[in-house]
Design a protein around this motif. Sequence first.
Motif, short mmCIF file in Angstrom:
data_model
loop_
_atom_site.label_atom_id
_atom_site.label_comp_id
_atom_site.label_asym_id
_atom_site.label_seq_id
_atom_site.Cartn_x
_atom_site.Cartn_y
_atom_site.Cartn_z
N UNK A 21 0.80 -1.23 0.00
CA UNK A 21 0.00 0.00 0.00
C UNK A 21 0.84 1.28 0.00
N UNK A 22 1.86 1.35 0.85
CA UNK A 22 2.67 2.57 0.92
C UNK A 22 3.37 2.82 -0.40
N UNK A 23 3.89 1.76 -1.03
CA UNK A 23 4.57 1.90 -2.31
C UNK A 23 3.56 2.29 -3.39
N UNK A 24 2.39 1.68 -3.36
CA UNK A 24 1.34 2.03 -4.31
C UNK A 24 0.94 3.48 -4.17
N UNK A 25 0.85 3.94 -2.93
CA UNK A 25 0.51 5.35 -2.69
C UNK A 25 1.59 6.25 -3.26
N UNK A 70 -6.60 9.54 -10.58
CA UNK A 70 -8.03 9.32 -10.41
C UNK A 70 -8.52 8.24 -11.38
N UNK A 71 -8.06 8.30 -12.63
CA UNK A 71 -8.46 7.30 -13.62
C UNK A 71 -8.04 5.89 -13.19
N UNK A 72 -6.85 5.78 -12.60
CA UNK A 72 -6.37 4.48 -12.13
C UNK A 72 -7.15 4.03 -10.91
N UNK A 73 -7.44 4.96 -10.04
CA UNK A 73 -8.20 4.65 -8.83
C UNK A 73 -9.58 4.09 -9.18
N UNK A 74 -10.18 4.62 -10.25
CA UNK A 74 -11.50 4.15 -10.67
C UNK A 74 -11.49 2.69 -11.10
N UNK A 75 -10.33 2.17 -11.46
CA UNK A 75 -10.21 0.77 -11.89
C UNK A 75 -10.11 -0.19 -10.71
N UNK A 76 -9.98 0.34 -9.50
CA UNK A 76 -9.73 -0.47 -8.31
C UNK A 76 -10.98 -0.61 -7.45
N UNK A 89 -8.80 1.36 -3.03
CA UNK A 89 -8.81 2.82 -3.17
C UNK A 89 -8.60 3.49 -1.82
N UNK A 90 -9.36 3.04 -0.83
CA UNK A 90 -9.29 3.65 0.50
C UNK A 90 -7.91 3.47 1.12
N UNK A 91 -7.32 2.29 0.96
CA UNK A 91 -5.98 2.06 1.50
C UNK A 91 -4.97 2.99 0.85
N UNK A 92 -5.04 3.14 -0.46
CA UNK A 92 -4.10 4.02 -1.16
C UNK A 92 -4.31 5.48 -0.75
N UNK A 93 -5.55 5.92 -0.75
CA UNK A 93 -5.84 7.31 -0.34
C UNK A 93 -5.38 7.54 1.09
N UNK A 94 -5.61 6.58 1.97
CA UNK A 94 -5.19 6.71 3.37
C UNK A 94 -3.69 6.77 3.55
N UNK A 95 -2.94 6.16 2.62
CA UNK A 95 -1.48 6.16 2.71
C UNK A 95 -0.83 7.34 1.98
N UNK A 151 -13.83 5.60 4.52
CA UNK A 151 -13.16 4.30 4.48
C UNK A 151 -11.65 4.42 4.72
N UNK A 152 -11.05 5.51 4.27
CA UNK A 152 -9.60 5.65 4.40
C UNK A 152 -9.15 5.93 5.83
N UNK A 153 -10.10 6.22 6.72
CA UNK A 153 -9.75 6.47 8.12
C UNK A 153 -9.41 5.18 8.87
N UNK A 154 -9.85 4.04 8.35
CA UNK A 154 -9.60 2.76 9.01
C UNK A 154 -8.22 2.22 8.62
N UNK A 155 -7.56 1.58 9.57
CA UNK A 155 -6.31 0.90 9.27
C UNK A 155 -6.60 -0.26 8.32
N UNK A 156 -5.70 -0.54 7.39
CA UNK A 156 -5.96 -1.55 6.36
C UNK A 156 -6.10 -2.97 6.92
N UNK A 157 -5.58 -3.21 8.11
CA UNK A 157 -5.66 -4.56 8.67
C UNK A 157 -6.80 -4.72 9.68
N UNK A 158 -7.76 -3.79 9.66
CA UNK A 158 -8.93 -3.89 10.55
C UNK A 158 -10.16 -4.22 9.70
N UNK A 159 -11.23 -4.60 10.37
CA UNK A 159 -12.47 -4.91 9.64
C UNK A 159 -12.93 -3.69 8.83
N UNK A 160 -12.82 -2.52 9.39
CA UNK A 160 -13.20 -1.30 8.67
C UNK A 160 -12.33 -1.06 7.45
N UNK A 161 -11.05 -1.41 7.56
CA UNK A 161 -10.14 -1.24 6.44
C UNK A 161 -10.36 -2.24 5.33
#
Length: 163
Positions: free
Chosen positions: A75-79, A91-97, A102-108, A132-142
């Motif tokens: 995720x950090x590298x993707x961000x 944005x165009x790439x994000x729409x493909x995900x 998306x939330x993990x990338x935006x959050x990072x 969605x980006x407020x949640x940690x990626x390894x939690x249920x919310x993430x």
Amino acid sequence: MTLQELDLVADIDLGAEISAAIETKDSEKLNAIFEPMAMSDGLRELLELTVDDRSLVLTLLSAELAAALIEEAPHEMGADLMEDLEPTRAFALLEEMDSDVQANLIGDMDDEEAEAILSQMDASDAADMRRLSEYESDTAGGLMMSELFTFKNTQTVGAVLKE
């Protein structure tokens, strides 16, 4: 030649092919090079490039293929890869995900870059993404996705997965 030597020659040729396609900004050739690769191999090739060349490749590749390469990265590298792109392309790439990716990338991402991308979304989608980006990626919310997933009770698991 040994197998390792053949691999080295193949890597050199591939690197030269990628460099030539970058130099001429040949989108078709880049897609032809990266498309048949396993995404992990494509990401490795991408990361061997300079930051500017990475951004150019991600701009020239089809949105679907570029998004798949970014999804392959941690995720950090993707961000970081997304931050190096123009906001409209990111944005165009994000729409493909999927929304969880998306939330993990935006959050990072740095706040400024994330907002530049979110400002291109419609207000409702951007609000969902911020939530969605407020949640940690390894939690249920993430792990939540905002897309609706439906199937008929008569469908098999295999049929559902193919869709």
